[in-house]
Design a protein around this motif. Structure first.
Motif, PDB file in Angstrom:
ATOM      1  N   VAL A 227      29.265 -75.537  -2.370  1.00 20.08           N
ATOM      2  CA  VAL A 227      28.977 -77.047  -3.044  1.00 20.08           C
ATOM      3  C   VAL A 227      30.011 -77.580  -2.256  1.00 20.08           C
ATOM      4  CG1 VAL A 227      28.994 -78.088  -5.062  1.00 20.08           C
ATOM      5  CG2 VAL A 227      28.422 -75.817  -5.301  1.00 20.08           C
ATOM      6  N   LEU A 232      30.003 -81.888  -6.181  1.00 19.48           N
ATOM      7  CA  LEU A 232      30.304 -81.183  -7.217  1.00 19.48           C
ATOM      8  C   LEU A 232      31.045 -82.145  -8.429  1.00 19.48           C
ATOM      9  CD1 LEU A 232      30.715 -78.501  -9.169  1.00 19.48           C
ATOM     10  CD2 LEU A 232      32.864 -78.167  -8.015  1.00 19.48           C
ATOM     11  N   ALA A 362      26.643 -72.617  -6.815  1.00 25.51           N
ATOM     12  CA  ALA A 362      26.649 -74.010  -7.476  1.00 25.51           C
ATOM     13  C   ALA A 362      26.903 -73.501  -9.021  1.00 25.51           C
ATOM     14  CB  ALA A 362      25.494 -74.820  -6.928  1.00 25.51           C
TER      15      ALA A 362
END
Length: 635
Positions: A227, A232, A362
């Motif tokens: 990510v 994020l 993720a």
């Protein structure tokens, strides 16, 4: 092995070089290697019998040193061979697949539907359609399509729009970059799908001096994109600001093998999780945050939560029309989206905040970044109440006691209760995927195998073969409607030929239940959706049985052990016997064409004629105008 061992050349045909190359290709993820192409399906004709056919024969009885084994299975239909490969790849989480070779013309063109299914489902298959002579001396060769405007077009160009990679090998030298590009696409988690290399029949048999280096073992590393920190941070901010967030778990969650991480995320945050057809089982149904299917074929629990969600977190989903209920499902006027997807094309859908990353990576990052965050107690209580209510409704659908013919939901209930956690249930088209997504209580990512991206009738029979080849330790149960069976049953002969055990459950209702109900709801009176023996009356008035058609007897003729049952009690007994046996079998049961089916709580946009002399169509059009009012783009 030293570089010296790869020096020099080796004299092989194009076909022989192709097979030798493929036996040395591997995928790798998380330190585990897999044979990328585990075997070959094929049907031979003049276009490939002396090319790829000869190469596969030679591989079987006289392989060269440094050439691995390429097991071959003779299929009965080219389309179903591709379906079997796609099912195999789906079970293997896209890390392995099979190749399929077909002869020129209709044999190759038969594979186009399978290619489209694989690409739509984002699963890798490798196809070698044969082609006309590259020299164009024998022209037109048998089964060649002639285009008077150009000599460069063949039927194989039909593969271009349904493939992720297409090439045609007109000279031996072209094979090297083509094979390398093919392997790259097959192992690309964002770009995978059907890979098609058209092989002119003369080129297949042409000899060339190949660099030995081409045939060394190659490992293609399947990436897990991390990510981006900024992405994020944006996602975390949206989640923390939301009052009613929810997760949609799509097929990418399973392909990424992120189920454990999804459960951990849901446990830590309390955010409820709904599933798509491809994502069912990504979270076990009895997890406190698992609220079932969403969208047009979802259940009340998932759809009721989705109706009010202010933030939708898509994980590995492509947001099909059924998932969004034709853009009517998420009714909160302020709903926003965060999409986690390895493919930017899918991550951008619904005007979402994009998190272009591997699903597992993720989810781990999100769980860590949201440490200490949890949804409200009121929201948790609402989710629990919706879960409990739908579980009770599911129990009722599974145990209706319906008569005189049982409902198909009762068959599904018996299977759901009798099958093991690591067993596989298969379906693809008609009314059954809707009932299954709404009701099936998947305990593992392995258990639920419904092809609903292309929803291709005929998939179920060859998919049973592919799934069992991919996971021989599992009991594989393929649920087949009578309509689907008549589309593509011939791989039953292959299942018997290869000694592959699959349990086929044939639901006989003498028509098309799903389209019949859709037709009726759209004012078309179930026209053309029931089997009718043509007589002297109108199409609608004649008998609903076709004289002489007996699917159970037909299945026996393919070599299956067939159990004819008429009640759910008999069905359970037959399943126990089929489970104990080591042969391929079919359980044949008649079910009620008219349902009942699970209650619907969502919508699907199928347009209705805007003008008609039929009162049924006029009324349906008025309902259609009302039903589409909530439809909108999510901006």
């Amino acid at each position: 092995m030293s570089n010296e061992a790869y020096a020099g050349t080796i004299r092989l045909t194009v076909a022989q070089a192709t097979i030798r190359f493929l036996t040395n290709q591997y995928s790798e993820r998380d330190g585990v290697e897999h044979r990328l192409i585990e075997g070959a399906f094929g049907i031979f004709g003049h276009g490939n019998v002396a090319g790829l056919g000869q190469a596969l024969l030679q591989n079987e009885i006289a392989p060269d040193e440094g050439e691995g084994e390429m097991p071959y299975i003779m299929a009965r239909n080219e389309q179903s061979a591709v379906h079997a490969s796609a099912a195999f790849a789906k079970v293997r989480n896209r890390l392995s697949t099979w190749m399929t070779t077909a002869s020129i013309g209709p044999g190759s063109l038969n594979m186009v539907t399978g290619a489209a299914l694989a690409t739509t489902n984002r699963v890798p298959v490798l196809l070698f359609p044969s082609d006309q002579f590259a020299t164009r001396v024998p022209d037109p060769v048998l089964q060649q399509l002639e285009d008077p405007t150009t000599l460069d077009i063949t039927v194989n160009d039909a593969f271009r729009p349904v493939s992720r990679f297409f090439d045609r090998i007109n000279r031996p030298e072209q094979l090297i970059p083509s094979l390398l590009c093919a392997m790259r696409v097959l192992t690309d988690p964002a770009e995978t799908g059907a890979v098609v290399i058209a092989m002119p029949q003369d080129v297949q048999a042409e000899v060339h001096d190949w660099p030995v280096e081409l045939f060394r073992k190659r490992v293609w590393h399947v990436r897990r994109p991390p990510v981006e920190p900024a992405a994020l941070a944006r996602a975390v901010a949206l989640i923390k600001a939301a009052k009613r967030p929810m997760v949609i778990a799509g097929g990418g969650t399973i392909y990424s093998e992120a189920s454990e991480e999804l459960r951990a995320f849901a446990t830590a945050t309390g955010i409820p999780v709904v599933d798509t057809q491809a994502g069912k089982g990504a979270i076990n149904y009895d997890h406190p945050c698992a609220i079932g299917g969403v969208g047009s074929t979802g259940g009340d629990s998932g759809n009721h939560i989705a109706d009010k969600a202010d933030l939708v977190i898509g994980v590995g989903t492509r947001y099909s029309d059924f998932t969004t209920a034709s853009k009517t499902q998420f009714k909160n006027p302020d709903v926003a989206f965060v999409n986690i997807n390895v493919c930017a094309f899918d991550a951008a859908k619904e005007s979402a905040e994009m998190v272009v990353a591997d699903a597992r990576e993720a989810l781990v990052a999100l769980t860590e970044a949201l440490d200490g965050y949890h949804v409200s107690e009121e929201y948790t209580a609402e989710v629990a109440a919706e879960r409990a209510s739908w579980h009770e409704r599911t129990r009722e659908c599974y145990h209706l006691g319906h008569g005189p013919l049982p409902a198909q939901t009762e068959v599904f209930g018996a299977l759901n209760e009798m099958m093991g956690d690591e067993d596989i249930v298969i379906n693809a088209a008609g009314s059954m995927p809707g009932d299954l997504q709404a009701l099936w209580q998947a305990r593992t990512p392995v258990q639920y195998h419904v092809e609903y991206a292309f929803s291709c009738m005929g998939y179920e029979v060859p998919a049973g073969l592919g799934c069992k080849l991919a996971r021989p330790q599992s009991e594989v149960v393929s649920i087949v409607g009578d309509g689907t069976y008549q589309m593509l049953p011939m791989e039953l002969a292959t299942v018997v030929q290869e000694g592959v055990k699959v349990i086929y459950v044939l639901l006989q209702n003498y028509g098309f239940a799903s389209i019949g109900a859709l037709s009726e709801s759209r004012g078309s009176q179930r026209f053309g959706t029931k089997y009718r023996q043509r007589g002297t009356g109108s199409h609608l008035a004649d008998t609903d049985r076709i004289e002489g058609v007996d699917i159970a007897t037909n299945a026996e003729s393919w070599g299956l052990k067939v159990y004819r049952v008429s009640s759910i009690e008999e069905f359970r007994e037959a399943y126990a016997q089929a489970h104990a046996d080591d042969r391929a079998s079919m359980i044949h049961i008649e079910t009620d064409l008219m349902g009942p089916n699970p209650p619907g709580s969502s919508w699907w946009d199928v347009p209705v004629s805007g003008v008609s002399r039929l009162e049924s169509t006029q009324q349906a059009y008025e309902r259609y105008l009302e039903d589409r009012r909530p439809q909108r783009h999510y901006l």
